[in-house]
Write an enzyme that holds these catalytic residues in place. Structure first.
Site, PDB file in Angstrom:
ATOM      1  N   ASP A  28       0.837  -1.205   0.000  1.00  0.00           N
ATOM      2  CA  ASP A  28       0.000   0.000   0.000  1.00  0.00           C
ATOM      3  C   ASP A  28       0.866   1.247   0.000  1.00  0.00           C
ATOM      4  OD1 ASP A  28      -2.267  -1.469   0.024  1.00  0.00           O
ATOM      5  OD2 ASP A  28      -2.707  -1.209   2.156  1.00  0.00           O
TER       6      ASP A  28
ATOM      7  N   ASN B  23     -12.634   9.721   3.645  1.00  0.00           N
ATOM      8  CA  ASN B  23     -12.838   8.873   2.462  1.00  0.00           C
ATOM      9  C   ASN B  23     -11.514   8.317   1.979  1.00  0.00           C
ATOM     10  OD1 ASN B  23     -15.645   9.109   2.132  1.00  0.00           O
ATOM     11  ND2 ASN B  23     -15.383  11.142   1.230  1.00  0.00           N
TER      12      ASN B  23
ATOM     13  N   ASP C  41     -11.584  -5.188   6.039  1.00  0.00           N
ATOM     14  CA  ASP C  41     -10.608  -6.296   6.172  1.00  0.00           C
ATOM     15  C   ASP C  41     -10.411  -6.653   7.641  1.00  0.00           C
ATOM     16  OD1 ASP C  41     -10.267  -5.979   3.453  1.00  0.00           O
ATOM     17  OD2 ASP C  41      -8.405  -4.831   3.632  1.00  0.00           O
TER      18      ASP C  41
END
Length: 361
Positions: free
Chosen positions: A34, A147, A316
């Site tokens: 990531d 967000n 997750d």
């Protein structure tokens, strides 16, 4: 003497538990590094990204990965949905290490090395298929406010090969060792044949196989692959947006999440010994779960808006918490509680990062 005997007995039982639970949870998916950054609206607009979405990178996004690193302060983290869930499950359990096994494909490069190091740090038993054709996959997490827009460049993750890795005897042995299996729907874009092999093994041996709807595009563009796996699914996870998309694609003709859960539960299933469990999260609203022939709702843990740092990874984490109890044969209500706890911890931190130890009872 008898007291001493019982102390010894409980020690040996704990030891036995340690060995039986090792590699009891199996995950397979897209290992990604990531690249997280707080970005601005202009950046999202430039690459036509929605503020809250998850997509696969197209050609128009390729330059984005370089620009995000140049323009914003970035952090690198081991990611990929299934790998995140395995990491959280292992964190919840703590000991023994290597309860969770993870398979996926990486490149022979620096990012691949980082992923290996991070898996080790998380005490996950990661067995990567390594190849040199493609570099290790990355996922840009573009954060604006609360967000997050995820753009995954699968690269190496897309190169997972059933015959080159899953079918090898030493790897299949690890699959057979497990009793609970979990694969995020994202992996349907990579190796549906690998998913089917694992799903059928679970079904034939009355073990538990779980999958996640993962993203609206999985329910749309990959619905045929999803439906081929569905007869083997014992636990189906998803959020409210994915559930609504799935319902539309299946022609359920309802937008009511409880009805969607019931209809999804009653889709055809091969192993009749286990009734399918459907679990839909809805952000800060109640989580719904099918149990028997009814649907139960469970409120999430309260949290002040100001304490929410980053909702990336909450789904997750929920799955990781849920699986950590499921693999220890705990009741489903306890699985949900653990899922809510893990998600509540994750959203207080940036990315899928965790404090040293859980405080879950």
């Amino acid at each position: 003497w008898s007291q001493h005997f019982f102390v010894q007995l409980s020690k040996s039982t704990k030891l036995q538990h340690s060995f039986t639970i090792r590699n009891a949870l199996f995950g397979m998916g897209n290992p990604l590094l990531d690249i997280c950054a707080v970005v601005d609206k202009d950046f999202l607009d430039k690459y036509t990204l929605k503020p809250n979405d998850q997509i696969l990178a197209e050609d128009k996004h390729k330059a984005m990965f370089e620009e995000i690193v140049k323009k914003f302060a970035v952090e690198y983290r081991a990611g990929g949905a299934t790998q995140n869930s395995m990491k959280v499950a292992q964190w919840m359990i703590q000991k023994p290490s290597k309860v969770a096994t993870f398979f996926g494909c990486i490149g022979e490069d620096r990012f691949g090395e980082i992923l290996k190091e991070k898996a080790q740090e998380a005490h996950v038993d990661a067995h990567y298929y390594e190849q040199s054709k493609e570099p290790t996959g990355t996922c840009a997490a573009c954060i604006t406010g609360d967000n997050r827009s995820l753009v995954a460049n699968l690269a190496a993750a897309n190169c997972y090969k059933k015959d080159k890795h899953l079918d090898l005897e030493e790897n299949w042995k690890l699959v057979k060792k497990a009793k609970v299996y979990y694969i995020a729907g994202f992996f349907l874009t990579v190796s549906p044949e690998s998913i089917l092999k694992v799903a059928k093994h679970a079904s034939e041996n009355n073990k538990i196989f779980g999958i996640n709807l993962s993203a609206p595009f999985i329910c749309q563009a990959f619905k045929d692959s999803l439906l081929k796996v569905m007869p083997y699914v014992d636990v189906l996870f998803g959020n409210e947006t994915e559930a609504a998309t799935f319902a539309r694609e299946q022609g359920f003709e309802t937008e009511d999440i409880v009805e969607i859960a019931m209809k999804t539960q009653s889709l055809p299933k091969v192993n009749k010994k286990r009734q399918r469990i459907v679990v839909f999260t809805q952000g800060k609203e109640c989580t719904v779960m099918t149990k028997g022939d009814k649907v139960e709702t469970f409120p999430v843990l309260q949290i002040e808006e100001s304490e929410i740092v980053d909702t990336n990874g909450a789904g997750d984490a929920f799955v990781g918490g849920f699986l950590s109890e499921l693999v220890q044969d705990k009741p489903l209500e306890q699985c949900i509680r653990a899922g809510h706890y893990a998600a509540n911890v994750i959203i207080r931190h940036v990315g899928c990062t965790l404090p040293e130890k859980p405080d879950f009872h």
